[in-house]
Design an enzyme around this catalytic site. Structure first.
Site, mmCIF file in Angstrom:
data_model
loop_
_atom_site.group_PDB
_atom_site.id
_atom_site.type_symbol
_atom_site.label_atom_id
_atom_site.label_comp_id
_atom_site.label_asym_id
_atom_site.label_seq_id
_atom_site.Cartn_x
_atom_site.Cartn_y
_atom_site.Cartn_z
ATOM 1 N N LYS A 184 0.842 -1.195 0.000
ATOM 2 C CA LYS A 184 0.000 0.000 0.000
ATOM 3 C C LYS A 184 0.880 1.249 0.000
ATOM 4 O O LYS A 184 1.569 1.531 0.978
ATOM 5 C CB LYS A 184 -0.930 0.051 1.223
ATOM 6 C CG LYS A 184 -1.983 1.180 1.083
ATOM 7 C CD LYS A 184 -2.552 1.629 2.411
ATOM 8 C CE LYS A 184 -1.761 2.732 3.049
ATOM 9 N NZ LYS A 184 -1.856 4.048 2.345
ATOM 10 N N GLY A 236 6.951 4.696 8.528
ATOM 11 C CA GLY A 236 6.060 5.838 8.719
ATOM 12 C C GLY A 236 6.167 6.378 10.124
ATOM 13 O O GLY A 236 7.207 6.258 10.784
ATOM 14 N N SER A 237 5.104 6.968 10.595
ATOM 15 C CA SER A 237 5.120 7.654 11.887
ATOM 16 C C SER A 237 5.139 6.669 13.047
ATOM 17 O O SER A 237 4.658 5.541 12.944
ATOM 18 C CB SER A 237 3.907 8.566 12.016
ATOM 19 O OG SER A 237 2.727 7.810 12.197
ATOM 20 N N THR A 238 5.690 7.130 14.163
ATOM 21 C CA THR A 238 5.748 6.303 15.367
ATOM 22 C C THR A 238 4.353 5.965 15.881
ATOM 23 O O THR A 238 4.094 4.836 16.318
ATOM 24 C CB THR A 238 6.558 7.020 16.458
ATOM 25 O OG1 THR A 238 7.917 7.168 15.999
ATOM 26 C CG2 THR A 238 6.565 6.237 17.757
ATOM 27 N N GLY A 241 2.968 3.244 13.812
ATOM 28 C CA GLY A 241 3.755 2.048 14.084
ATOM 29 C C GLY A 241 3.330 1.359 15.370
ATOM 30 O O GLY A 241 3.254 0.122 15.439
ATOM 31 N N GLU A 258 10.040 0.808 10.726
ATOM 32 C CA GLU A 258 11.013 1.907 10.619
ATOM 33 C C GLU A 258 10.216 3.181 10.801
ATOM 34 O O GLU A 258 9.432 3.567 9.937
ATOM 35 C CB GLU A 258 11.729 1.862 9.268
ATOM 36 C CG GLU A 258 12.964 2.730 9.222
ATOM 37 C CD GLU A 258 12.717 4.092 8.610
ATOM 38 O OE1 GLU A 258 12.542 5.065 9.395
ATOM 39 O OE2 GLU A 258 12.672 4.193 7.383
ATOM 40 N N CYS A 292 13.038 10.595 7.729
ATOM 41 C CA CYS A 292 12.998 10.033 9.089
ATOM 42 C C CYS A 292 14.338 10.182 9.798
ATOM 43 O O CYS A 292 14.381 10.410 11.006
ATOM 44 C CB CYS A 292 12.610 8.564 9.040
ATOM 45 S SG CYS A 292 10.952 8.244 8.409
ATOM 46 N N GLU A 389 9.435 15.253 16.369
ATOM 47 C CA GLU A 389 9.824 15.172 14.960
ATOM 48 C C GLU A 389 8.966 16.153 14.156
ATOM 49 O O GLU A 389 7.748 16.020 14.098
ATOM 50 C CB GLU A 389 9.640 13.756 14.427
ATOM 51 C CG GLU A 389 10.118 13.598 13.004
ATOM 52 C CD GLU A 389 9.925 12.190 12.468
ATOM 53 O OE1 GLU A 389 10.780 11.734 11.699
ATOM 54 O OE2 GLU A 389 8.915 11.556 12.811
#
Length: 478
Positions: A184, A236-238, A241, A258, A292, A389
């Site tokens: 995706k 992607g974003s924490t 995740g 990651e 990132c 971030e």
């Protein structure tokens, strides 16, 4: 942006890429409409023009794609590694042949400068497929035991900052190890993944081995949760995740994440100033800081702070912001209105908390999503801009006096993806790097990538490694 030189426009032609008015989902080797007929628009962030209308995958489409990948897995995994390698080599060569077309497409859809897509992204994309093609028939010698087995169907979700490169990082090792894929792409940058689907057909890849499902977060959530997916890979974003980790917990699915970062770029007093300045600029302003592993925190030794900042400000005043298709452009467009709003809000919060903001004289285009390169000084570890971030062209500057203080400040973050060390002493590089809790530490450079080198983070930057021999393990039953 202001410069001592005037550069005539040097635009890359859009004529090399033919974008269709609409695209479907790529399932079982064919483009198809979404089951519920839903679509969304892909917008160019530099002009806000609609590039194409794209089918939006739903739960039923995810199920179709996973079933196609499962059917294809039996024959694909049974192929000798040397045969799978032929397909990967073919894909790599086609990417090279179509690299100019893909670079222009990525710049239009993402907003990053053409010189980055042309000179960094596309060569690395091809290199990853070449590299993992070389591993396909050598898995017995990869250090994971004799005759390691593929996992099955890999569900992969990639971000918008490096759409084609993140695709390569995930698909190349998955195919080399005998897995099949449902991927995706991000909703703001679906086009290069759909062009890659066409490359798979051009390479004669068996149907169902790679499936591409454009869509929003609900599409990714359905893919991650699907009971017949054996491996989940996410960049992607924490926050997302963590949600994926909760979904996968308690299942037999293998997971690599990651996630975000707040990389420290440490400059000691014996560092070559001009070289360090170039590395700082690359570390935070490459791809508009939407990286990132960006070096978004500059830690500079107190004794050289003034000299380095003067040099850095002079360098920032020469950067050129504008049309991403212009080969002179250094700073392109922010990827979306949503991301621009986040960057703007965090920068304003930095000012409100007392940090000193500076940007070079910069005229922003009237249409599109733009943010001037920004530098914050008088920043402490308590400032939000030093902790969160930002994912934009915003650099926070902190100082230190001793190596131990530099390490303590660098590690004072919930993230642990990257760091940089600038010094002429090799012993200091090794001593400091060994103490930094970061997955990747660069010395006297920044943002250098190679398919042979593993990449990944610690703490809230995720777990698992992509790239290199280590990247094979995530797709093997070891």
């Amino acid at each position: 942006m202001a410069s001592v030189f005037e550069y005539a426009p040097a635009p890359e032609s859009r004529s090399v890429v033919d974008i269709a008015p609409s695209y479907g989902l790529f399932i079982d080797g064919e483009f198809t409409d979404a089951a519920d007929g839903k679509v969304f628009k892909s917008i160019s962030p530099s002009t806000e023009e609609v590039l194409s209308e794209v089918a939006r995958a739903g739960t039923e489409d995810v199920d179709r794609a996973v079933k196609a990948a499962r059917r294809a897995f039996e024959k694909w995994s049974a192929l000798p590694g040397s045969e799978r390698a032929k397909y990967l080599f073919r894909i790599a060569r086609i990417i090279q042949e179509r690299s100019r077309e893909l670079a222009v497409l990525e710049t239009l859809d993402n907003g990053k400068p053409i010189k980055e897509t042309r000179d960094a992204d596309l060569p690395l994309v091809a290199a990853h497929f070449f590299y993992y093609a070389g591993w396909a028939d050598k898995l017995d010698h990869a250090g994971f035991g004799a005759d390691p087995k593929p996992l099955g169907v890999a569900g992969q979700v990639i971000p918008w900052n490096f759409p084609l490169l993140m695709l390569a990082w995930k698909i190349a090792p998955a195919l080399a190890t005998g897995n099949t894929v449902v991927l995706k792409p991000a909703e703001t940058t679906p086009l290069s993944a759909l062009f890659f689907a066409d490359i798979c057909r051009q390479a004669g890849l068996p149907k169902g081995v790679v499936n591409i499902l454009p869509g929003y977060g609900d599409t990714g959530a359905a893919l991650v949760a699907h009971e017949d997916v054996n491996k989940v890979a996410f960049t992607g974003s924490t926050a997302v995740g963590k949600e994926i980790a909760r979904t996968v917990a308690g299942t037999a699915k293998k997971l690599t994440l990651e996630l975000g970062g707040k990389g420290a770029n440490i400059v000691f007093d014996d560092a070559p100033i001009d070289q360090a300045v170039e590395g700082i600029v690359t570390g935070i302003f490459f791809n508009q800081g939407q990286v990132c592993c960006a070096g978004s925190r500059l830690l500079v030794q107190e004794s050289i702070q003034d000299e380095l900042l003067d040099s850095l400000k002079r360098r920032l005043s020469t950067l050129r912001l504008g049309d991403p298709l212009d080969k002179n452009t250094d700073i392109g467009a922010i990827n979306s209105a949503e991301q621009l709003a986040r960057i703007t809000a965090l920068a304003e919060q930095g000012e409100a908390e007392g940090a000193e903001r500076w940007s070079p004289a910069c005229e922003l285009p009237s249409s599109g999503y733009w943010f001037a390169p920004t530098l914050f000084t008088n920043v402490t570890q308590a400032h939000t801009i030093a902790r969160d971030e930002i994912f934009g062209p915003v650099l926070s500057v902190l100082t230190f006096r001793t190596p131990d203080e530099a390490v303590a400040k660098a590690n004072n973050t919930q993230y642990g993806l990257s760091a940089g060390v600038w010094t002429e002493k090799g012993s200091r590089i090794l001593a400091v790097a060994n103490k930094l809790r970061a997955g990747v530490v660069w010395s006297n450079t920044f943002n250098k990538f190679d398919p042979t080198s593993p990449f990944g983070g610690y703490k809230e930057s995720g777990f698992g490694r992509e790239g290199g021999r280590h990247g094979l393990e995530a797709y093997l039953d070891v």
